[in-house]
Write an enzyme that holds these catalytic residues in place. Structure first.
Site, PDB file in Angstrom:
ATOM      1  N   GLU A 152     -46.858  33.246 -80.228  1.00 13.75           N
ATOM      2  CA  GLU A 152     -47.108  34.635 -80.600  1.00 13.75           C
ATOM      3  C   GLU A 152     -47.601  34.718 -82.046  1.00 13.75           C
ATOM      4  OE1 GLU A 152     -43.789  37.152 -79.541  1.00 13.75           O
ATOM      5  OE2 GLU A 152     -43.350  35.958 -77.787  1.00 13.75           O
TER       6      GLU A 152
ATOM      7  N   TYR B 277     -45.473  44.676 -72.383  1.00 11.78           N
ATOM      8  CA  TYR B 277     -44.428  45.535 -72.918  1.00 11.78           C
ATOM      9  C   TYR B 277     -44.488  45.437 -74.442  1.00 11.78           C
ATOM     10  CZ  TYR B 277     -42.338  40.912 -72.170  1.00 11.78           C
ATOM     11  OH  TYR B 277     -42.124  39.562 -72.104  1.00 11.78           O
TER      12      TYR B 277
END
Length: 610
Positions: A384, A452
């Site tokens: 990430e 999300y």
């Protein structure tokens, strides 16, 4: 995954060994009631990291400890922590510091160091006795590990095991045969037939040698065996089902008190297909275990254990890894992947990508460690984010991610599952555009698309918006921040639909100081949460702040001055129908402990994918 940070566990832990744990024996005055084992935690060519773990195997507390060992000439300790380390030439002495000298029965402490040179410790003593806790003869070293057993003549109730002999400087006396980590026999030969087994059941076998002084050496690699017959007693989804994958967090065994057995008692184990064990760390360009205590040392009592059997102090593997092994024996359809990275630990991927082949080799060393090689069926990379910003910013370039997963596939081969959790930012020039996800897809079994955490109270004043919208809606704060747009963009980049899993959050994100019930209201900050402001588990929100509406295919709730968004069984059903219509490979979720005690959300995903 924006909220994937590690909760404080109250343990000072070091990183995973890339080499096996080695128990070292030495000249001793008397048998001890403690053991000391050495682990090489990392190796960067010009130096290495090491860890000693001292465990009290007796029935009374130890008030202080001293570990001594020899290094070959040219190998030395350069820095140390959690112990006072001194030396006289090549002989090294480590003593406890004030706070970690006392060790209760069954407990353990560790200290670490950095070193230089190529050598490994030898001639270890602990408080003047043998480091393996057994009887010793001066100068007598423990035996080597036997070869990994091979299985033959498998029937409904028995299996024959064979292994290569161990070696010892004074001779091997016999071998302990361990089934699922528990000793079932001691034999003098290098074969053993285990009988009285259950048909159609999975077992794991290892072997450990004993020398003439009754010292035990390292445990062998593990062989998995499934007895014949019994029919298909596994109640879970069978091959060919859509993927229903859940993340199990390593740190959840602490404050959240969520353990592998909860997957059984909630009924979730019968509904899922895969588990991602989160997270391994990425340090110095290599894969490592993060919390070794939770991963493979924490002892479980009989009532806490999947198998109903209590861990013993001397079994080769405990902790989450052993519980996952027991879970797979009970539910053979479940595959387990070791997930590395996440929000907190993604900073090491840039260095890893600079030498992707070495990174891949280090990951395989971790996943295939002989103590738990049968537990894991694959590896998941949660970077990430490649060539973009998350907790830190990465500038490794658009090809780095593809190069990394290509190296993993080359190292692990075609039979391992290799997956990746990736961004769902479909905005123009956003994170999906920053890396070659289309080119990398050929090396991966699937992508976990993190659909999300689009909106949340990091924007303290709002506007309020659902963190996991499926589709755009009028007034959405940012274009491209929906699941449908992310999936469409990845398909356009050449990722096959069947290699895309839709992400579901088992939690809500919320603001406080909100007067407007509909999305788009202003706020004063994050709503209170059990573990962190602005985030709360579904199992809490369903009762504390029930849903009052839906927007973009997900639910929201306004209660008092708090505004939350989260998925419910009803919105999950809608999302699963959409996923099937899109031809997706299935769904995944973060993470198990946010669900109700009866697995309400897991069941909704399972039913929706049928």
């Amino acid at each position: 995954m924006r909220f994937r940070h590690r909760a404080a566990a109250g343990f000072a832990t070091l990183l995973l060994p890339l080499a096996g744990v080695v128990g070292l024996a030495a000249p001793a005055q008397a048998a001890t009631t403690a053991t000391a084992t050495f682990t090489k935690t990392s190796d960067w060519g010009t130096g290495f990291g090491g860890q000693w773990t001292i465990k009290n195997t007796g029935t009374s507390s130890i008030s202080s400890w001293t570990v001594e060992w020899d290094f070959p000439s040219g190998t030395k300790v350069t820095s140390a922590w959690d112990a006072t380390v001194t030396n006289s030439g090549d002989h090294w002495i480590a003593k406890n510091v004030g706070w970690n000298g006392t060790i209760a029965p069954g407990a353990s402490v560790s200290f670490g160091f950095n070193g230089t040179g190529p050598g490994s410790p030898s001639n270890c003593t602990l408080n003047g006795g043998s480091c393996d806790g057994g009887p010793t003869v001066p100068g007598d070293n423990p035996p080597s590990a036997p070869g990994t057993p091979t299985a033959s003549d498998v029937t409904d109730t028995s299996v024959k095991l064979s292994w290569a002999a161990a070696t010892d400087d004074h001779g091997v006396k016999n071998y302990d045969v361990l089934r699922d980590g528990t000793k079932v026999a001691t034999v003098t030969a290098t074969t053993y037939t285990d009988t009285g087994l259950t048909a159609g059941t999975d077992y794991s076998y290892t072997v450990q040698a004993r020398d003439t002084a009754d010292q035990t050496g390292p445990v062998s690699g593990a062989v998995a065996v499934r007895t014949t017959g019994g029919g298909n007693t596994d109640p879970g989804p069978q091959p060919g089902s859509k993927v229903n994958l859940g993340y199990f967090t390593e740190w959840g065994v602490y404050g959240r008190n969520y353990h592998v057995k909860n997957l059984v008692t909630s009924g979730s184990a019968a509904k899922i297909t895969h588990i991602n064990y989160a997270f391994g760390n990425v340090r110095n360009g290599q894969c490592t275990v993060d919390d070794t205590y939770a991963a493979y040392d924490k002892a479980y009592t009989a009532d806490q254990s999947v198998s109903g059997q209590a861990d013993t102090w001397d079994q080769p593997l405990r902790g989450n890894f052993n519980q996952l092994r027991q879970l797979k024996a009970k539910y053979p359809h479940i595959k387990v992947l070791y997930s590395f990275g996440g929000w907190t630990y993604s900073g090491g991927f840039g260095q890893a990508a600079a030498n992707a082949a070495a990174f891949a080799k280090s990951c395989k060393n971790v996943v295939e460690d002989p103590r738990w090689a049968d537990v894991f069926d694959g590896i998941d990379i949660d970077w990430e984010y490649p060539n973009a910003c998350g907790l830190t910013c990465d500038t490794s370039g658009p090809a780095a991610f593809k190069n990394l997963v290509q190296a993993l596939r080359a190292e692990f081969g075609p039979d391992y599952l290799i997956t990746a959790a990736i961004t769902a930012d479909a905005s123009d020039g956003g994170k999906i555009d920053a890396a070659d996800y289309g080119g990398a897809a050929q090396y991966l079994d699937w992508y976990n698309v993190m659909t999300y955490d689009y909106f949340g109270a990091w924007d303290k004043t709002g506007p309020t918006a659902p963190h996991s919208p499926l589709t755009p809606y009028t007034g959405i704060p940012k274009a491209g921040f929906t699941a449908s747009e992310a999936i469409a963009k990845l398909k356009a980049k050449g990722v096959p639909s069947a290699k895309l899993l839709l992400g579901i959050g088992f939690y809500g994100r919320g603001w406080t100081g909100v007067t407007q019930a509909a999305p788009g209201g202003t706020a004063t900050g994050p709503a209170p949460g059990t573990y962190e402001a602005g985030i709360e588990d579904y199992k809490v929100l369903k009762g504390a702040c029930p849903a009052t509406g839906t927007v973009g295919g997900t639910a929201y709730a306004h209660c008092g001055t708090n505004w939350w968004s989260y998925d419910t069984p009803a919105t999950i059903a809608t999302k699963m129908t959409w996923a099937k219509n899109q031809g997706l490979g299935g769904a995944f979720f973060w993470e198990f402990s946010g669900d109700t005690s009866n697995g309400e959300l897991v069941n909704a995903i399972h039913n929706g994918l049928q």
